[in-house]
Design a protein around this motif. Structure first.
Motif, PDB file in Angstrom:
ATOM      1  N   LEU A   1      79.285  33.864 -16.052  1.00 54.43           N
ATOM      2  CA  LEU A   1      77.964  33.653 -15.451  1.00 54.43           C
ATOM      3  C   LEU A   1      77.943  32.400 -14.589  1.00 54.43           C
ATOM      4  CD1 LEU A   1      75.580  34.578 -18.415  1.00 54.43           C
ATOM      5  CD2 LEU A   1      75.854  35.803 -16.269  1.00 54.43           C
ATOM      6  N   LEU A   2      78.569  31.335 -15.086  1.00 55.86           N
ATOM      7  CA  LEU A   2      78.596  30.086 -14.313  1.00 55.86           C
ATOM      8  C   LEU A   2      79.336  30.274 -12.996  1.00 55.86           C
ATOM      9  CD1 LEU A   2      79.231  27.468 -17.144  1.00 55.86           C
ATOM     10  CD2 LEU A   2      77.205  27.639 -15.694  1.00 55.86           C
ATOM     11  N   GLU A   3      80.439  31.016 -13.024  1.00 56.23           N
ATOM     12  CA  GLU A   3      81.183  31.250 -11.787  1.00 56.23           C
ATOM     13  C   GLU A   3      80.366  32.064 -10.784  1.00 56.23           C
ATOM     14  OE1 GLU A   3      84.819  33.062 -12.831  1.00 56.23           O
ATOM     15  OE2 GLU A   3      85.660  31.279 -13.842  1.00 56.23           O
ATOM     16  N   LEU A   4      79.662  33.088 -11.294  1.00 54.41           N
ATOM     17  CA  LEU A   4      78.837  33.911 -10.410  1.00 54.41           C
ATOM     18  C   LEU A   4      77.711  33.105  -9.786  1.00 54.41           C
ATOM     19  CD1 LEU A   4      78.633  37.211 -12.493  1.00 54.41           C
ATOM     20  CD2 LEU A   4      79.929  36.828 -10.398  1.00 54.41           C
ATOM     21  N   PHE A   5      77.034  32.289 -10.596  1.00 57.94           N
ATOM     22  CA  PHE A   5      75.954  31.450 -10.065  1.00 57.94           C
ATOM     23  C   PHE A   5      76.501  30.447  -9.053  1.00 57.94           C
ATOM     24  CE2 PHE A   5      73.529  32.485 -14.083  1.00 57.94           C
ATOM     25  CZ  PHE A   5      72.607  33.294 -13.431  1.00 57.94           C
ATOM     26  N   GLY A   6      77.702  29.962  -9.317  1.00 60.21           N
ATOM     27  CA  GLY A   6      78.302  29.040  -8.370  1.00 60.21           C
ATOM     28  C   GLY A   6      78.575  29.710  -7.026  1.00 60.21           C
ATOM     29  N   GLN A   7      79.069  30.952  -7.064  1.00 56.13           N
ATOM     30  CA  GLN A   7      79.307  31.682  -5.818  1.00 56.13           C
ATOM     31  C   GLN A   7      78.013  31.909  -5.049  1.00 56.13           C
ATOM     32  OE1 GLN A   7      81.432  35.298  -6.634  1.00 56.13           O
ATOM     33  NE2 GLN A   7      83.067  34.248  -7.791  1.00 56.13           N
ATOM     34  N   ILE A   8      76.942  32.244  -5.784  1.00 54.37           N
ATOM     35  CA  ILE A   8      75.644  32.450  -5.118  1.00 54.37           C
ATOM     36  C   ILE A   8      75.181  31.169  -4.444  1.00 54.37           C
ATOM     37  CG2 ILE A   8      73.191  32.928  -5.534  1.00 54.37           C
ATOM     38  CD1 ILE A   8      74.125  34.833  -7.782  1.00 54.37           C
ATOM     39  N   GLU A   9      75.324  30.054  -5.136  1.00 49.28           N
ATOM     40  CA  GLU A   9      74.891  28.781  -4.562  1.00 49.28           C
ATOM     41  C   GLU A   9      75.710  28.435  -3.324  1.00 49.28           C
ATOM     42  OE1 GLU A   9      74.116  24.132  -5.928  1.00 49.28           O
ATOM     43  OE2 GLU A   9      74.848  25.621  -7.374  1.00 49.28           O
ATOM     44  N   ARG A  10      77.033  28.709  -3.375  1.00 47.73           N
ATOM     45  CA  ARG A  10      77.865  28.426  -2.207  1.00 47.73           C
ATOM     46  C   ARG A  10      77.449  29.266  -1.002  1.00 47.73           C
ATOM     47  NH1 ARG A  10      81.854  28.126  -6.212  1.00 47.73           N
ATOM     48  NH2 ARG A  10      82.549  30.266  -5.836  1.00 47.73           N
ATOM     49  N   GLU A  11      77.108  30.551  -1.241  1.00 45.57           N
ATOM     50  CA  GLU A  11      76.654  31.405  -0.146  1.00 45.57           C
ATOM     51  C   GLU A  11      75.398  30.852   0.505  1.00 45.57           C
ATOM     52  OE1 GLU A  11      77.997  34.010   1.277  1.00 45.57           O
ATOM     53  OE2 GLU A  11      79.760  33.911  -0.012  1.00 45.57           O
ATOM     54  N   PHE A  12      74.455  30.406  -0.322  1.00 42.50           N
ATOM     55  CA  PHE A  12      73.223  29.835   0.223  1.00 42.50           C
ATOM     56  C   PHE A  12      73.509  28.559   1.019  1.00 42.50           C
ATOM     57  CE2 PHE A  12      70.859  32.481  -2.861  1.00 42.50           C
ATOM     58  CZ  PHE A  12      69.889  32.967  -2.004  1.00 42.50           C
ATOM     59  N   GLU A  13      74.431  27.749   0.538  1.00 40.81           N
ATOM     60  CA  GLU A  13      74.766  26.520   1.258  1.00 40.81           C
ATOM     61  C   GLU A  13      75.411  26.839   2.611  1.00 40.81           C
ATOM     62  OE1 GLU A  13      77.030  23.811  -1.022  1.00 40.81           O
ATOM     63  OE2 GLU A  13      75.332  23.200  -2.275  1.00 40.81           O
ATOM     64  N   ASN A  14      76.284  27.861   2.628  1.00 40.02           N
ATOM     65  CA  ASN A  14      76.899  28.256   3.894  1.00 40.02           C
ATOM     66  C   ASN A  14      75.848  28.742   4.895  1.00 40.02           C
ATOM     67  OD1 ASN A  14      79.388  27.622   2.812  1.00 40.02           O
ATOM     68  ND2 ASN A  14      79.870  29.752   2.247  1.00 40.02           N
ATOM     69  N   LEU A  15      74.898  29.529   4.391  1.00 36.58           N
ATOM     70  CA  LEU A  15      73.815  29.985   5.265  1.00 36.58           C
ATOM     71  C   LEU A  15      72.990  28.821   5.790  1.00 36.58           C
ATOM     72  CD1 LEU A  15      72.554  33.159   3.356  1.00 36.58           C
ATOM     73  CD2 LEU A  15      73.731  33.092   5.551  1.00 36.58           C
ATOM     74  N   TYR A  16      72.779  27.835   4.930  1.00 35.07           N
ATOM     75  CA  TYR A  16      72.003  26.670   5.337  1.00 35.07           C
ATOM     76  C   TYR A  16      72.731  25.911   6.445  1.00 35.07           C
ATOM     77  CZ  TYR A  16      69.730  22.109   5.051  1.00 35.07           C
ATOM     78  OH  TYR A  16      69.079  20.945   5.368  1.00 35.07           O
ATOM     79  N   ILE A  17      74.045  25.779   6.316  1.00 33.22           N
ATOM     80  CA  ILE A  17      74.820  25.076   7.350  1.00 33.22           C
ATOM     81  C   ILE A  17      74.769  25.833   8.674  1.00 33.22           C
ATOM     82  CG2 ILE A  17      77.166  24.400   8.006  1.00 33.22           C
ATOM     83  CD1 ILE A  17      77.683  23.876   5.001  1.00 33.22           C
ATOM     84  N   GLU A  18      74.884  27.170   8.599  1.00 32.00           N
ATOM     85  CA  GLU A  18      74.796  27.968   9.824  1.00 32.00           C
ATOM     86  C   GLU A  18      73.425  27.821  10.480  1.00 32.00           C
ATOM     87  OE1 GLU A  18      75.827  31.991   9.198  1.00 32.00           O
ATOM     88  OE2 GLU A  18      77.880  31.568   8.562  1.00 32.00           O
ATOM     89  N   ASN A  19      72.380  27.759   9.667  1.00 26.51           N
ATOM     90  CA  ASN A  19      71.031  27.578  10.222  1.00 26.51           C
ATOM     91  C   ASN A  19      70.896  26.242  10.932  1.00 26.51           C
ATOM     92  OD1 ASN A  19      70.042  30.045   9.443  1.00 26.51           O
ATOM     93  ND2 ASN A  19      69.332  29.322   7.443  1.00 26.51           N
ATOM     94  N   LEU A  20      71.515  25.217  10.365  1.00 22.73           N
ATOM     95  CA  LEU A  20      71.465  23.906  11.022  1.00 22.73           C
ATOM     96  C   LEU A  20      72.157  23.966  12.383  1.00 22.73           C
ATOM     97  CD1 LEU A  20      72.174  21.431   8.056  1.00 22.73           C
ATOM     98  CD2 LEU A  20      69.996  21.884   9.195  1.00 22.73           C
ATOM     99  N   GLU A  21      73.303  24.655  12.444  1.00 20.98           N
ATOM    100  CA  GLU A  21      74.003  24.775  13.716  1.00 20.98           C
ATOM    101  C   GLU A  21      73.178  25.560  14.735  1.00 20.98           C
ATOM    102  OE1 GLU A  21      77.793  26.461  13.028  1.00 20.98           O
ATOM    103  OE2 GLU A  21      78.606  24.695  11.990  1.00 20.98           O
TER     104      GLU A  21
END
Length: 495
Positions: A58-78
């Motif tokens: 569960l921790l690994e899955l939640f970590g992957q979800i959080e990383r995806e959101f962070e990547n999207l956030y970085i793309e939005n900033l660009e």
């Protein structure tokens, strides 16, 4: 020293962006791994009934979800930075673009277009926004233009059809699934006559053009012609039905429907037998209408045929065949010997009886679902409504394509046209009733607020252009008919 070309410079910038993006993702991943490790350490010290393997997964899955959101956030900033750069380039012309309205793919497309094209796109967007604002104002104003006047409550089941008499005294007729047809005083809402001759659902009611005679179609595979005699009661002062609560979208349940057991229809005169019974169909008779002059009548049935009868002899004159599926409606021209039939086969057909020796038929194919009704208007036009959520206006001289198309958000039931003013009333499955002109412009929507309007599907509408109190009537499966006063001059002025 060699000069770097524009394409090389762009490639270098893109490479640097990808590199910085990759570094930021690495930093994110490493920091995420550190946080995941801290979270594991914290959770290991907590009591949990989950096995450790499940917790780690569960921790690994939640970590992957959080990383995806962070990547999207970085793309939005660009993307935001690119938008700011583009706005700076367009600032000289006073143009800006809202980044919230552009996706990354749209942004790349816009950047390749000229400034004039961007300007045109912005103008179109602003026009669309403005039209939405104007539409909201029309909805508010329509409450004053379209007012509920009277409710006609007395049936014990849903009402399929509503019609207005063409002769004096002018009365309202309703056809119901409770096996009865009722005639009403428009002014008082009192039931004047009850017809109980059918043993099945009464699906349609139409008044004779010159006599106090009604034509009803039923699920018992017959159509009945019956005479009525009414004496209108003295009008009484009516309560104000136009009070609204301010909410325009209120959901209702079945307990909100008007009760039909203790209604005023139980003590009105009853007609039990018809003058004539038309019996040639092998299935449900879904609709019937009088031909011009009232000496012949046409019926439409689920047996895929429409029948033309001689009223005096009850004899079958013509059987109109050709539809591939059940018929849903039939309508006659007010001044010519023309009949239009609609069907579940997605078509409607025009039958021409003007020449006694030739009975031609034209097929109109323009819908993708059941054609629920097709009606004549003034001149050479037909309006058709369908379950495909469209209404189409047709020219009888050119049946290849409609001259106007109205798109709605719900299936359209039996429509009616105000011939004098060329206004179409559209009853919907979603309980709405909307008014359009013949060119497809929306004029108004009938109010539907707390305790006002229909609570279930609206089945039919009927105009009465000459009545001073109510000039539009609607009926629905909430077991009631409603009389509306439409201020047509104000409505057309708002247009």
């Amino acid at each position: 020293m060699p000069i770097e070309s524009g394409s090389c410079a762009s490639a270098r910038q893109a490479k640097q962006k990808r590199k910085s993006h990759s570094l930021s993702i690495r930093r994110t991943n490493s920091s995420e791994q550190e946080r995941a490790g801290l979270q594991r350490d914290m959770l290991e010290g907590q009591d949990s009934k989950l096995p450790s393997s499940v917790r780690n997964t569960l921790l690994e899955l939640f970590g992957q979800i959080e990383r995806e959101f962070e990547n999207l956030y970085i793309e939005n900033l660009e993307l935001r930075r690119e938008i700011d750069t583009l706005n700076e380039r367009l600032a000289g012309e006073g143009q800006t673009i809202d980044g919230a309205e552009l996706s990354k793919g749209q942004l790349k497309t816009k950047a390749s277009h000229s400034t004039s094209q961007l300007s045109q796109k912005l103008k179109t967007t602003y026009k669309a926004s403005t039209s939405k604002i104007v539409s909201s104002f029309k909805t508010t104003t329509s409450r004053a233009i379209c007012q509920l006047v009277k409710e006609y409550v007395g049936h014990r089941d849903g009402i399929w059809d509503v019609s207005v008499a063409k002769t004096q005294p002018v009365v309202l007729g309703t056809a119901s699934a409770d096996h009865t047809a009722l005639l009403w005083s428009i002014e008082t809402g009192k039931c004047l006559v009850k017809y109980v001759g059918h043993v099945g659902s009464v699906n349609s009611i139409k008044f004779h053009p010159t006599e106090q005679v009604a034509l009803t179609a039923s699920g018992d595979q017959t159509a009945h012609i019956w005479r009525y005699i009414v004496q209108l009661p003295t009008p009484q002062p009516t309560a104000d039905c136009n009070q609204t609560s301010g909410e325009d979208e209120v959901e209702f349940s079945d307990k909100d429907e008007p009760e039909g057991d203790g209604d005023g229809s139980s003590d009105c005169p009853t007609v039990r037998a018809p003058l004539t019974s038309l019996k040639s169909h092998q299935g449900v008779v879904i609709a019937a209408d009088w031909l011009v002059g009232g000496k012949q009548a046409v019926t439409a049935s689920w047996d895929r045929t429409a029948n033309l009868y001689d009223v005096e002899t009850s004899e079958l004159v013509h059987s109109l065949t050709g539809h591939d599926q059940e018929l849903t409606h039939c309508c006659t021209h007010p001044t010519q010997r023309l009949v239009v039939t609609s069907s579940r086969d997605t078509t409607f057909r025009l039958w021409d009886f003007r020449d006694p020796s030739i009975h031609s038929v034209n097929v109109f194919q323009g819908h993708t679902d059941t054609v629920t009704s097709a009606v004549f208007t003034v001149g050479d036009n037909v309006v058709s409504g369908s379950d495909d959520r469209t209404v189409k206006v047709w020219d009888l001289k050119n049946m290849r394509s409609p001259i106007a198309t109205i798109r709605t958000d719900s299936a359209v039931n039996r429509i009616n046209v105000c011939v004098g003013q060329r206004i179409i009333a559209l009853p919907h499955d979603n309980r709405q009733v909307r008014l359009f002109d013949m060119s497809g412009v929306r004029l108004a929507r009938l109010p539907r607020s707390n305790r006002q309007g229909h609570r279930r599907m609206v089945c039919c509408s009927a105009w009465s252009e000459d009545h001073p109190i109510c000039n539009l009537f609607t009926c629905g499966f909430d077991r009631q008919a409603i009389g509306w006063n439409i201020n047509i001059p104000a409505l057309l002025q708002e247009k």
